[in-house]
Design a protein around this motif. Structure first.
Motif: not given
Length: 338
Positions: A69-87
């Motif tokens: 709902h509220c992406p953790t980072f301002r950076s799209a790349g950082a959000n993609q990395v974060f998404s992968s780690l959480v998954s």
């Protein structure tokens, strides 16, 4: 191109959480990773620390929901990395929240059309329904996910590539984690370590998140402005699960950062039927599933209009509503809902 100090500041700012409260989100993810590393190195500790591992898997599930709902980072790349780690800890690529949760559940809120309705096969609030809800809900949520992927493939190649990358990374990492466990501990102990540290906690996280969704909407009134969801407002539960217990507030302000939901809840609480606000979840579960079979007055009752009670002239159809790409097709990290 020469990198100026301004560029450096801009690049680093994209790696900073958009909200300072998410430094705790990063700490929790870091602790989940550290715990997994410890248990891989010391399998003898699994028997003592496994409940903690289950908790962090569930916490990662709520983190994935909040990030959606509220992406953790301002950076799209950082959000993609974060998404992968959480998954890795949650048990499924995070894009799955978009068609099943953002575009479906938030729109229909347990009414017909919602893939996650809790009354599909029974209108009772019983332990059997609650325990099996995960399997029913998983089956029906698979349809919107397949539909979303098919439409992304047809209409948004960039989104489709990101979906494939999420699947590829998720599968590759888990295969790698299994291989590491086998290499460190041999076949049987390695299977045990991987199963206890990742496989079973992932299953538990998925099961618990979906079961909590069932509890948050059973016997609520989705036709109501404020009585559509059940909430638990206890401080400890909401600290541990990043305010996931404040569910009515989340439905009424889905774009609000999790750290601010307490304020939304307190502003709404007086408008919500007090039968839909509970202090702690454990007393609620004990009362509902252990005591109410003996003393029915202790169980939940329908508040207002039932989800399956269609307005006059409307036919009750249980088919899941069609999903569209919406804003997800142009969102860089596939995390923000419509």
């Amino acid at each position: 191109m020469r990198i100026t100090p301004e560029h450096s500041v801009s690049n680093w700012s994209g790696l900073r959480p958009s909200n300072d409260a998410d430094f705790r989100t990063l700490l929790w993810l870091g602790m989940a990773m550290a715990l997994a590393g410890l248990l891989y190195a010391r399998p003898d500790l699994i028997v003592w620390l496994w409940p903690v591992s289950l908790y962090f898997a569930l916490a990662c599930g709520t983190i994935a929901h909040n990030h959606n709902h509220c992406p953790t980072f301002r950076s799209a790349g950082a959000n993609q990395v974060f998404s992968s780690l959480v998954s890795i800890f949650y048990g499924y690529p995070t894009f799955g929240w978009i068609p099943t949760h953002n575009m479906n559940h938030h729109r229909y809120v347990n009414r017909a059309g919602d893939a996650t309705i809790g009354w599909r096969h029974s209108r009772k609030h019983s332990l059997a329904v609650a325990l099996t809800y995960f399997f029913v809900s998983s089956y029906w949520q698979s349809g919107p996910i397949r539909e979303f992927i098919a439409k992304a493939k047809e209409r948004s190649p960039s989104l489709y590539r990101r979906i494939l990358w999420q699947y590829a990374i998720f599968i590759a990492v888990h295969v790698g984690l299994l291989a590491i466990a086998l290499a460190l501990h041999g076949v049987w102990e390695g299977l045990f370590v991987y199963g206890m540290v990742f496989l079973l906690p992932c299953f538990f996280a998925l099961w618990a998140v979906m079961t909590l969704n069932y509890e948050q909407h059973v016997h609520a009134d989705p036709w109501s402005d404020h009585n559509h969801s059940r909430s638990w407002d206890g401080r400890l539960l909401n600290f541990l699960l990043f305010n996931n217990g404040l569910h009515a507030a989340h439905h009424e302000a889905p774009g609000t950062h999790w750290s601010k939901l307490r304020n939304v809840h307190e502003a709404l609480a007086h408008k919500i039927d007090n039968r839909l606000i509970h202090r702690g979840i454990w007393p609620y579960l004990v009362r509902q599933y252990l005591l109410s079979p003996l003393l029915p007055r202790l169980g939940t009752v329908q508040v207002g209009r039932a989800a399956y009670d269609q307005p006059d002239g409307m036919t009750l159809v249980l088919a899941t509503a069609e999903v569209e790409l919406g804003e997800a097709g142009t969102n860089a990290e596939m995390a923000r809902g419509p």
